[in-house]
Design an enzyme around this catalytic site. Structure first.
Site, PDB file in Angstrom:
ATOM      1  N   ASP A 189      42.499   8.457  10.013  1.00  0.00           N
ATOM      2  CA  ASP A 189      43.038   8.618   8.655  1.00  0.00           C
ATOM      3  C   ASP A 189      44.499   8.194   8.565  1.00  0.00           C
ATOM      4  O   ASP A 189      45.111   8.330   7.509  1.00  0.00           O
ATOM      5  CB  ASP A 189      42.842  10.057   8.158  1.00  0.00           C
ATOM      6  CG  ASP A 189      43.478  11.090   9.073  1.00  0.00           C
ATOM      7  OD1 ASP A 189      44.336  10.719   9.905  1.00  0.00           O
ATOM      8  OD2 ASP A 189      43.108  12.276   8.963  1.00  0.00           O
ATOM      9  N   ASP A 197      36.322  15.215  17.052  1.00  0.00           N
ATOM     10  CA  ASP A 197      36.427  14.174  16.029  1.00  0.00           C
ATOM     11  C   ASP A 197      37.254  13.058  16.681  1.00  0.00           C
ATOM     12  O   ASP A 197      38.488  13.122  16.735  1.00  0.00           O
ATOM     13  CB  ASP A 197      37.124  14.770  14.797  1.00  0.00           C
ATOM     14  CG  ASP A 197      36.859  13.988  13.526  1.00  0.00           C
ATOM     15  OD1 ASP A 197      35.960  13.113  13.529  1.00  0.00           O
ATOM     16  OD2 ASP A 197      37.550  14.256  12.521  1.00  0.00           O
TER      17      ASP A 197
END
Ligand SMILES: *[C@@H]1O[C@H](CO)[C@@H](O)[C@H](O)[C@H]1NC(C)=O
Ligand SMILES: *[C@@H]1O[C@H](CO)[C@@H](O)[C@H](O)[C@H]1NC(C)=O
Length: 241
Positions: free
Chosen positions: A43, A157
């Protein structure tokens, strides 16, 4: 005579397989271990282990962040706001990505939760993930640089450029001019290896890692053990014991 030729062939094969670089991996006695799940993300945001008030309890240095170019150290502006928020200037450094060590081992970085909550006390530990299923036999040694509340128990993640921006729409769009949903889809990111060419040059290898070392396997399950952090990972984050 035939027998000698055969044993020479075996010897040659043996030599070849042991000529790969095999770093020493040191498990931590009594460390975390278990079974887990993986997802992936990139991100562009400064990771949560970059805030010293989050990790000061362990007397660790915060994870290094970078300026908008993804290269210049911005940790010097202690606790600079993440580029994922208005006015933010700190981003994930483009070199905090996975790389292949040998044909069965890779090093890299991951967000994680062990409890299903925000486990900032686990910032900068390292875990050796052993993939299950199609990738059985391959391992991924990651340093934990991020955590977050949407994560489940024992969820890793994995930090992979082009892996999806998730819920953070401002990071990659302000850093690299992507649409708010980043490269590919918000969850999962790009679908094909060729799409990695859309990413900035510094991030392309880290994007291809998923299609090459990880053979485009979608979110493989893992077992994991806590291990000592290799110097190569600590050098890129500045964080770790
Ligand atoms: C890669 O390195 C790991 C860690 O030293 C080692 O266990 C493994 O056997 C190596 N893989 C190959 C194919 O040499
Ligand atoms: C980045 O800046 C921080 C804070 O000044 C410093 O501790 C760290 O060593 C720097 N990292 C590099 C790679 O120069």
């Amino acid at each position: 005579m035939k027998l000698i030729v055969l044993s020479l062939a075996i010897l040659a094969a043996f030599d070849y397989s042991t000529s790969e670089y095999s770093p020493t991996i040191i498990p931590i006695n009594g460390g975390r271990e278990g079974d887990g799940i993986t997802t992936r993300y990139w991100d562009c945001c400064a990771p949560s282990c970059a805030w010293d008030q989050i990790i000061h309890t362990k007397n660790r240095k915060p994870v290094q962040t970078c300026k908008i170019d993804g290269r210049t150290n911005s940790t010097v502006e202690q606790n600079a706001q993440s580029g994922c928020y208005d006015g933010g200037v700190a981003y994930m450094c483009s070199n905090q990505v996975a790389w292949v060590v040998n044909s069965t081992l890779a090093y890299g970085f991951s967000a994680a939760s062990f409890t299903g909550g925000v486990d900032t006390d686990q910032c900068c530990i390292c875990v050796l993930l052993s993939f299950k299923g199609q990738l059985t036999g391959k391992k991924f040694l990651v340093q934990i640089t991020n955590t977050g509340s949407p994560l489940a128990v024992n969820q890793f993640d994995l930090a992979m450029p082009g892996g999806g921006v998730g819920i953070f729409e401002k990071g990659c769009s302000s850093q690299w001019g992507t649409p708010p949903w980043g490269w590919g889809r918000p969850v999962g990111g790009v679908e094909f290896e060729e799409e990695c060419n859309q990413l900035p040059a510094d991030l392309q290898e880290g994007c291809r890692f998923r299609f090459q070392f990880m053979e485009n396997v979608d979110n493989p399950d893992v077992s994991f053990i806590e291990v000592q952090c290799p110097a190569e990972l600590k050098a890129l984050t500045g964080c770790g014991d």
